[in-house]
Design an enzyme around this catalytic site. Structure first.
Site, PDB file in Angstrom:
ATOM      1  N   LYS A  44      40.530  74.546 104.144  1.00 28.30           N
ATOM      2  CA  LYS A  44      40.535  73.686 102.834  1.00 28.30           C
ATOM      3  C   LYS A  44      42.673  74.654 102.957  1.00 28.30           C
ATOM      4  O   LYS A  44      43.352  74.743 103.595  1.00 28.30           O
ATOM      5  CB  LYS A  44      39.973  75.400 102.297  1.00 28.30           C
ATOM      6  CG  LYS A  44      41.195  77.154 102.756  1.00 28.30           C
ATOM      7  CD  LYS A  44      40.222  78.157 102.046  1.00 28.30           C
ATOM      8  CE  LYS A  44      40.651  79.590 102.083  1.00 28.30           C
ATOM      9  NZ  LYS A  44      40.109  80.464 101.816  1.00 28.30           N
ATOM     10  N   TYR A  55      73.770  80.784  89.202  1.00 24.61           N
ATOM     11  CA  TYR A  55      73.750  80.644  87.984  1.00 24.61           C
ATOM     12  C   TYR A  55      73.537  82.283  87.200  1.00 24.61           C
ATOM     13  O   TYR A  55      72.660  83.109  88.139  1.00 24.61           O
ATOM     14  CB  TYR A  55      72.698  80.306  87.571  1.00 24.61           C
ATOM     15  CG  TYR A  55      72.302  78.336  87.256  1.00 24.61           C
ATOM     16  CD1 TYR A  55      72.964  78.460  86.337  1.00 24.61           C
ATOM     17  CD2 TYR A  55      71.209  78.888  88.593  1.00 24.61           C
ATOM     18  CE1 TYR A  55      72.752  76.605  86.279  1.00 24.61           C
ATOM     19  CE2 TYR A  55      71.632  77.144  88.047  1.00 24.61           C
ATOM     20  CZ  TYR A  55      72.116  76.282  87.926  1.00 24.61           C
ATOM     21  OH  TYR A  55      72.130  75.096  87.414  1.00 24.61           O
TER      22      TYR A  55
END
Ligand SMILES: *Cc1c(COP(=O)(O)O)cnc(C)c1O
Length: 378
Positions: A36, A271
């Protein structure tokens, strides 16, 4: 789904998946390959083909759509493998393809059962199903209290043919939670006994990877293996770690160094200026970021990359497509060279569990997310 236009390369070694499958076969009978979510990010069709070469004849996918894609792929190779659909049909459009592509859905609610019976009557064609029981996961499936009504409904809908019974374990990878696992195993056996007494001959499967490796007492005719196929040890970091010995991760992820420059003592980087150099440093700016599913939550957690055979700490915030690493001690770190985020050669290779621990997650999520990037098969 693929993340395109970046410098990342997900390298998948299908030989490792085949070897892991053989190891699992030696530990439990009839292994169903759980593929899956695009085979946990390793590639649905590629992994199915590799497992089929080892003799795997039953696969488990997530959705009906995934099952249809797999069926087309297998049919083109002349293979007639069984395809289990773990989530079963969810909406009306999911029902007709079950017949069209000979899918074997897990059915765990009366709503699904009624819709299936109606569709079967409309087509005048039967369909094999697996009865899904909830034995403790509290997610999907019938409960013990549903058994009388379930037997009634099945009797009224002979075109719906139960050939399998499934349930899923919640705590098989936690050695401290064996009691819960045994309670689940007992509930499963009770449902199986009731259905057998009613005349149904069902192939039973309960065990996932951790159940296969750690709990032979909960093995039935077949077992559903996912994470261990991809080489992650479900018992990593527990007292039972040795049970996963011999599994080899199949996925390696690497990208390029975009630039290398000096960061003087007292300078900050990325940042928010969350990281300040305490000494003169050399930093590599690596071409990967959260847009490539290299999580922003890796910042400040001790995450590392493998550069020129050495460990390079991630420093400052992970950006959208760039991440900074400390390469002060790695003179061979140069622009254009590789930086490895997962896997790699030798004892310093980054294991799925190690990356997951920095990430605050598990190997499953690391594979599924990084596996969305461009893959190459080696
Ligand atoms: C994903 C899944 C598995 C495989 O579990 P692993 O822990 O990856 O081995 C088995 N059964 C069901 C129902 C699943 O959803």
């Amino acid at each position: 789904m693929t993340i395109a236009f970046n410098k990342l390369e997900v390298r998948v070694r299908l030989a490792a998946i085949r070897a892991n499958y053989r190891l699992l076969c030696s530990r439990g009978s009839r292994i169903i390959g759980v593929i899956k979510a695009d085979a946990y990010g390793h590639g649905l069709t590629e992994v199915a083909s590799a497992l089929a070469k080892e003799g795997c004849d039953t696969f488990a996918v997530g959705t009906v759509e995934e099952g249809a894609v797999l069926r087309r792929h297998l049919a083109a190779k002349g293979l007639t493998s069984r395809i289990l659909v773990l989530l079963g049909p969810i909406e009306p459009d999911d029902y007709p393809p079950l017949w069209e592509h000979s899918l074997l859905p897990l059915i765990g609610s009366f709503r699904q059962l009624e819709a299936l019976a109606r569709q079967a009557a409309r087509l005048g064609k039967g369909l094999d199903i697996s009865l899904k029981f909830d034995t403790g996961m509290a997610r999907l499936g019938f409960g013990a209290e549903d058994l009388p009504r379930l037997l009634d409904r099945l009797r009224e809908a002979p075109l719906v043919r139960p050939v399998m019974i499934s349930s899923h374990l919640a705590t098989a990878d936690q050695p401290m939670s064996v009691d819960y696992l045994m309670t689940q195993a007992e509930r499963f056996s009770y449902a199986l006994t009731c259905l057998s007494a009613a005349g149904y001959t069902l192939e039973a499967n309960l065990a996932n990877s951790a159940g296969i490796l750690g709990h032979p007492s909960v093995h039935h005719q077949s077992q559903r293996a996912g994470i261990a196929l991809y080489g992650a040890n479900p018992f990593a970091g527990t007292a039972w770690e040795h049970l996963g010995r011999g599994l080899a991760p199949a996925m390696t992820v690497r990208t390029r160094i975009a630039s290398v420059h000096a960061l003087p003592k007292g300078g900050c980087i990325s940042y928010g200026c969350t990281y300040t150099a305490e000494r003169d440093m050399r930093v590599a700016i690596v071409a990967v970021g959260y847009a490539d599913a290299y999580s922003r939550s890796l910042a400040g957690k001790g995450a590392q990359m493998l550069i020129a055979g050495r460990r390079a700490p991630v420093i400052g915030r992970v950006c959208m497509q760039l991440t900074a690493c400390d390469v002060t001690e790695i003179p061979d770190a140069r622009p254009g060279e590789w930086a490895t985020l997962l896997g790699g050669e030798g004892p310093l290779a980054i294991s799925p569990e190690e990356l997951a621990s920095w990430w605050g997650s598990i190997s499953y999520e690391v594979f599924c997310l990084l596996g969305m990037n461009r893959r190459v098969y080696i």
